[in-house]
Design a protein around this motif. Structure first.
Motif, short mmCIF file in Angstrom:
data_model
loop_
_atom_site.label_atom_id
_atom_site.label_comp_id
_atom_site.label_asym_id
_atom_site.label_seq_id
_atom_site.Cartn_x
_atom_site.Cartn_y
_atom_site.Cartn_z
N ILE A 23 0.88 -1.17 0.00
CA ILE A 23 0.00 0.00 0.00
C ILE A 23 0.92 1.23 0.00
N PRO A 24 0.72 2.19 -0.92
CA PRO A 24 1.67 3.29 -1.05
C PRO A 24 1.70 4.29 0.11
N TYR A 25 0.59 4.46 0.82
CA TYR A 25 0.56 5.42 1.93
C TYR A 25 -0.49 4.99 2.94
N LEU A 26 -0.23 5.31 4.20
CA LEU A 26 -1.06 4.84 5.32
C LEU A 26 -2.48 5.40 5.30
N GLU A 27 -2.66 6.65 4.88
CA GLU A 27 -3.99 7.26 4.88
C GLU A 27 -5.00 6.45 4.07
N ARG A 28 -4.56 5.76 3.08
CA ARG A 28 -5.46 4.95 2.25
C ARG A 28 -6.16 3.87 3.07
N LEU A 29 -5.55 3.47 4.17
CA LEU A 29 -6.06 2.36 4.96
C LEU A 29 -6.98 2.78 6.11
N ILE A 30 -6.95 4.04 6.48
CA ILE A 30 -7.72 4.50 7.63
C ILE A 30 -9.21 4.50 7.29
N ARG A 31 -10.01 3.89 8.18
CA ARG A 31 -11.45 3.75 7.94
C ARG A 31 -12.25 4.89 8.55
N CYS A 32 -11.85 6.11 8.24
CA CYS A 32 -12.61 7.30 8.60
C CYS A 32 -12.14 8.40 7.67
N ASN A 33 -12.86 9.52 7.67
CA ASN A 33 -12.40 10.60 6.79
C ASN A 33 -11.14 11.23 7.39
N LEU A 34 -10.39 11.90 6.55
CA LEU A 34 -9.10 12.42 6.97
C LEU A 34 -9.20 13.56 7.97
N SER A 35 -10.33 14.26 7.99
CA SER A 35 -10.54 15.30 9.01
C SER A 35 -10.61 14.68 10.39
N LYS A 36 -11.32 13.57 10.49
CA LYS A 36 -11.44 12.87 11.77
C LYS A 36 -10.08 12.32 12.20
#
Length: 111
Positions: A23-36
């Motif tokens: 997976i190229p970057y960790l944010e892709r895996l987080i199961r919430c929006n990026l603001s949260k």
């Protein structure tokens, strides 16, 4: 990452895939929006500060054979976004200079 896993916003399997470079970057895996996710990180930093926890630098590199390249937390590699995940990043580096940004994260521990 442990906090996101405990909050069920990341799975240990997906973090392992990121660490292995699948997976190229960790944010892709987080199961919430990026603001949260950003708000969670800010609250965690404030809490660590209030408890007088000291940061311990951690370098995140791929768990693969061959060159162990440094891992990215965000898609853009933007200095400010990466700094949210990794407070030790040098603030003087130019925007978007993905090659020169030190990808070191701080875990907090009691000293």
């Amino acid at each position: 990452m442990d906090l996101f896993i405990r909050m069920d916003l990341l799975s240990p399997e997906s973090v392992e895939n990121w660490r292995r470079g699948r997976i190229p970057y960790l944010e892709r895996l987080i199961r919430c929006n990026l603001s949260k996710a950003s708000r969670i990180l800010r609250i965690l930093q404030m809490h660590a500060h209030d408890l007088d926890l000291k940061p311990v630098p951690t370098v995140y590199k791929r768990w693969t054979k061959g060159p162990r390249t440094l891992l990215w937390f965000s898609k853009t590699g933007d200095r400010n976004v990466e700094y949210t995940y990794s407070p030790s990043k040098a603030p003087h580096l130019g925007e978007g200079d993905r090659r020169s940004v030190a990808r070191v994260s701080h875990a907090f521990c009691l000293r």
